[in-house]
Design a protein around this motif. Structure first.
Motif, PDB file in Angstrom:
ATOM      1  N   ALA A 106       0.833  -1.207   0.000  1.00 34.15           N
ATOM      2  CA  ALA A 106       0.000   0.000   0.000  1.00 34.15           C
ATOM      3  C   ALA A 106       0.866   1.255   0.000  1.00 34.15           C
ATOM      4  CB  ALA A 106      -0.922  -0.011   1.216  1.00 34.15           C
ATOM      5  N   GLN A 107       1.943   1.226   0.780  1.00 35.22           N
ATOM      6  CA  GLN A 107       2.844   2.375   0.858  1.00 35.22           C
ATOM      7  C   GLN A 107       3.542   2.614  -0.482  1.00 35.22           C
ATOM      8  OE1 GLN A 107       5.886   1.963   3.841  1.00 35.22           O
ATOM      9  NE2 GLN A 107       6.578   4.070   3.664  1.00 35.22           N
ATOM     10  N   THR A 108       3.979   1.529  -1.124  1.00 31.70           N
ATOM     11  CA  THR A 108       4.650   1.638  -2.419  1.00 31.70           C
ATOM     12  C   THR A 108       3.711   2.201  -3.473  1.00 31.70           C
ATOM     13  OG1 THR A 108       6.109  -0.224  -1.894  1.00 31.70           O
ATOM     14  CG2 THR A 108       5.848   0.338  -4.217  1.00 31.70           C
ATOM     15  N   GLU A 109       2.465   1.736  -3.463  1.00 35.10           N
ATOM     16  CA  GLU A 109       1.476   2.213  -4.433  1.00 35.10           C
ATOM     17  C   GLU A 109       1.204   3.706  -4.250  1.00 35.10           C
ATOM     18  OE1 GLU A 109      -3.201   1.306  -5.572  1.00 35.10           O
ATOM     19  OE2 GLU A 109      -1.983  -0.271  -4.662  1.00 35.10           O
ATOM     20  N   THR A 110       1.087   4.132  -2.993  1.00 35.27           N
ATOM     21  CA  THR A 110       0.840   5.546  -2.709  1.00 35.27           C
ATOM     22  C   THR A 110       2.017   6.408  -3.149  1.00 35.27           C
ATOM     23  OG1 THR A 110      -0.572   5.017  -0.818  1.00 35.27           O
ATOM     24  CG2 THR A 110       0.377   7.224  -0.876  1.00 35.27           C
ATOM     25  N   MET A 111       3.234   5.951  -2.843  1.00 37.44           N
ATOM     26  CA  MET A 111       4.423   6.716  -3.211  1.00 37.44           C
ATOM     27  C   MET A 111       4.581   6.793  -4.728  1.00 37.44           C
ATOM     28  SD  MET A 111       7.295   5.673  -0.348  1.00 37.44           S
ATOM     29  CE  MET A 111       8.427   6.974  -0.859  1.00 37.44           C
ATOM     30  N   ALA A 112       4.252   5.704  -5.431  1.00 35.16           N
ATOM     31  CA  ALA A 112       4.356   5.706  -6.895  1.00 35.16           C
ATOM     32  C   ALA A 112       3.433   6.759  -7.495  1.00 35.16           C
ATOM     33  CB  ALA A 112       4.021   4.320  -7.441  1.00 35.16           C
ATOM     34  N   LYS A 113       2.223   6.860  -6.953  1.00 32.60           N
ATOM     35  CA  LYS A 113       1.270   7.869  -7.428  1.00 32.60           C
ATOM     36  C   LYS A 113       1.794   9.280  -7.154  1.00 32.60           C
ATOM     37  CE  LYS A 113      -2.589   7.394  -8.570  1.00 32.60           C
ATOM     38  NZ  LYS A 113      -3.258   7.330  -9.904  1.00 32.60           N
ATOM     39  N   GLU A 114       2.376   9.487  -5.970  1.00 29.53           N
ATOM     40  CA  GLU A 114       2.907  10.808  -5.617  1.00 29.53           C
ATOM     41  C   GLU A 114       4.090  11.181  -6.510  1.00 29.53           C
ATOM     42  OE1 GLU A 114       3.837  10.533  -1.482  1.00 29.53           O
ATOM     43  OE2 GLU A 114       1.749  10.652  -0.830  1.00 29.53           O
ATOM     44  N   ILE A 115       4.956  10.207  -6.794  1.00 26.96           N
ATOM     45  CA  ILE A 115       6.113  10.458  -7.662  1.00 26.96           C
ATOM     46  C   ILE A 115       5.645  10.833  -9.064  1.00 26.96           C
ATOM     47  CG2 ILE A 115       8.081   9.351  -8.808  1.00 26.96           C
ATOM     48  CD1 ILE A 115       8.359   7.642  -6.200  1.00 26.96           C
ATOM     49  N   ALA A 116       4.690  10.065  -9.599  1.00 28.19           N
ATOM     50  CA  ALA A 116       4.176  10.341 -10.940  1.00 28.19           C
ATOM     51  C   ALA A 116       3.513  11.715 -11.004  1.00 28.19           C
ATOM     52  CB  ALA A 116       3.183   9.254 -11.352  1.00 28.19           C
ATOM     53  N   LEU A 144      10.070   1.645 -17.271  1.00 28.86           N
ATOM     54  CA  LEU A 144      11.447   1.809 -16.790  1.00 28.86           C
ATOM     55  C   LEU A 144      11.830   0.727 -15.785  1.00 28.86           C
ATOM     56  CD1 LEU A 144      11.687   5.657 -16.047  1.00 28.86           C
ATOM     57  CD2 LEU A 144      13.017   4.416 -17.763  1.00 28.86           C
ATOM     58  N   HIS A 145      10.807   0.018 -15.270  1.00 25.83           N
ATOM     59  CA  HIS A 145      10.997  -0.913 -14.148  1.00 25.83           C
ATOM     60  C   HIS A 145      11.579  -0.159 -12.954  1.00 25.83           C
ATOM     61  CE1 HIS A 145      10.075  -4.177 -16.889  1.00 25.83           C
ATOM     62  NE2 HIS A 145      11.041  -3.772 -17.700  1.00 25.83           N
ATOM     63  N   PHE A 146      11.042   1.058 -12.744  1.00 23.18           N
ATOM     64  CA  PHE A 146      11.535   1.894 -11.657  1.00 23.18           C
ATOM     65  C   PHE A 146      11.111   1.296 -10.323  1.00 23.18           C
ATOM     66  CE2 PHE A 146      11.440   5.475  -8.699  1.00 23.18           C
ATOM     67  CZ  PHE A 146      12.687   6.045  -8.928  1.00 23.18           C
ATOM     68  N   SER A 147      12.077   1.101  -9.444  1.00 23.88           N
ATOM     69  CA  SER A 147      11.823   0.487  -8.144  1.00 23.88           C
ATOM     70  C   SER A 147      11.618   1.563  -7.081  1.00 23.88           C
ATOM     71  CB  SER A 147      13.005  -0.408  -7.756  1.00 23.88           C
ATOM     72  OG  SER A 147      12.784  -0.999  -6.494  1.00 23.88           O
ATOM     73  N   ILE A 148      10.450   1.554  -6.437  1.00 22.88           N
ATOM     74  CA  ILE A 148      10.140   2.532  -5.401  1.00 22.88           C
ATOM     75  C   ILE A 148      10.914   2.200  -4.132  1.00 22.88           C
ATOM     76  CG2 ILE A 148       8.320   3.622  -4.039  1.00 22.88           C
ATOM     77  CD1 ILE A 148       8.056   4.087  -7.028  1.00 22.88           C
ATOM     78  N   ASN A 149      11.583   3.204  -3.583  1.00 24.03           N
ATOM     79  CA  ASN A 149      12.331   3.051  -2.333  1.00 24.03           C
ATOM     80  C   ASN A 149      11.577   3.785  -1.230  1.00 24.03           C
ATOM     81  OD1 ASN A 149      14.119   3.130  -0.174  1.00 24.03           O
ATOM     82  ND2 ASN A 149      15.925   3.416  -1.461  1.00 24.03           N
ATOM     83  N   THR A 150      10.996   3.033  -0.312  1.00 24.26           N
ATOM     84  CA  THR A 150      10.179   3.648   0.740  1.00 24.26           C
ATOM     85  C   THR A 150      11.012   4.429   1.750  1.00 24.26           C
ATOM     86  OG1 THR A 150      10.238   1.564   1.996  1.00 24.26           O
ATOM     87  CG2 THR A 150       8.341   1.931   0.555  1.00 24.26           C
ATOM     88  N   ASN A 151      12.337   4.293   1.674  1.00 29.40           N
ATOM     89  CA  ASN A 151      13.206   5.022   2.597  1.00 29.40           C
ATOM     90  C   ASN A 151      13.711   6.342   2.015  1.00 29.40           C
ATOM     91  OD1 ASN A 151      13.156   3.135   4.756  1.00 29.40           O
ATOM     92  ND2 ASN A 151      14.574   1.827   3.634  1.00 29.40           N
ATOM     93  N   LYS A 152      13.340   6.636   0.753  1.00 27.85           N
ATOM     94  CA  LYS A 152      13.740   7.892   0.121  1.00 27.85           C
ATOM     95  C   LYS A 152      12.509   8.755  -0.115  1.00 27.85           C
ATOM     96  CE  LYS A 152      16.765   7.909  -3.209  1.00 27.85           C
ATOM     97  NZ  LYS A 152      17.463   7.598  -4.482  1.00 27.85           N
ATOM     98  N   SER A 153      12.698  10.061  -0.157  1.00 29.55           N
ATOM     99  CA  SER A 153      11.571  10.971  -0.347  1.00 29.55           C
ATOM    100  C   SER A 153      11.029  10.854  -1.770  1.00 29.55           C
ATOM    101  CB  SER A 153      11.998  12.416  -0.076  1.00 29.55           C
ATOM    102  OG  SER A 153      12.812  12.907  -1.128  1.00 29.55           O
TER     103      SER A 153
END
Length: 256
Positions: A106-116, A144-153
């Protein structure tokens, strides 16, 4: 109560519930912090600055789930200091946030949306001069197969996405230019304009109001700070750099 049985919790044990754990291995030992859920990422991104809002207990553990705190001599051996505040800050900065699989997803999905969303706001298609929809940026991130890092902003990762998209040219993309109004006072305006030109992508309008010169121009975001410093230094603080819009848009679109 007569005949009753008492249970004792050892002095180095503290029971905690509903906790997020930050774990770090150092000097061959494991150390953990007990934190409030969601607060670690907020602290790392600068949203939360009060450690009391991040830490459930101002302690370092060897095992949070068992409530076992670390011995002072073990902390000194691993970190070279017994200063608890310094140790906690190092673990918070460098440790790995432990989350469950469902929570991580859930956290990764939320961060991916925020990054996009950030990429969509900061960039345009240079051919159309319009921003990309968030959904298209999300698709490009997947390509890109971009990997979300939950420890980075999310801001750091958005900049990395922009860099990778530009390098791999999956879609035509460029940082959106900033529209600025430059205000140059006095007789030195012409000379100052010449010095400012290397920082300016294009000039849209220029007005002369008495001894004041106003210039509407487009600037690449990377040149903004240098331009502000130049105007401030050359005019001794009397000049101005005003942001009109942060996104370059095509004619007919509304200002963002």
């Amino acid at each position: 109560m007569a005949g009753g049985r008492r249970t004792f919790t050892p002095a180095n044990q503290q029971r905690l519930t509903n906790v997020s754990v930050v774990r770090m291995k150092k000097g061959g030992a494991r150390f953990e912090l007990a934190c409030y859920k969601n607060k670690v990422v907020e602290w790392r991104t600068g949203v939360e600055q009060d450690l009391d809002e991040v830490l459930q207990m101002h302690s370092v553990y060897v095992n949070v789930s068992k409530g076992q705190t670390a011995a002072t001599e073990d902390l000194e051996k691993a970190f070279g200091t017994s200063d608890l505040d310094k140790i906690i800050l190092e673990i918070l900065r460098k440790g790995e946030l432990q989350v469950g699989e469902k929570e991580r997803s859930a956290q990764t999905e939320t961060m991916a949306k925020e990054i996009a969303t950030i990429v969509s706001q900061k960039c345009i298609n240079p051919q159309t001069k319009r921003p990309y929809p968030v959904t298209m940026i999300e698709k490009s991130m997947a390509d890109l197969h971009f990997s979300i890092n939950t420890n980075k902003s999310v801001k750091q990762q958005a900049l990395e996405v922009i860099k990778q998209l530009q390098e791999k040219q999956l879609i035509p993309i460029a940082r959106a230019q900033m529209k600025l109004k430059l205000v140059f006072p006095g007789k030195e305006a012409k000379k100052l304009k010449e010095k400012a030109l290397p920082f300016i992508a294009s000039i849209e309008d220029e007005d002369f109001l008495g001894d004041i010169t106003e210039i509407i121009c487009l600037v690449d975001p990377g040149q903004y700070t240098a331009l502000v410093d130049l105007v401030s230094a050359e005019t001794k603080g009397r000049g101005q750099v005003e942001v009109q819009t942060v996104t370059n848009i095509a004619d007919g679109d509304e200002n963002l």
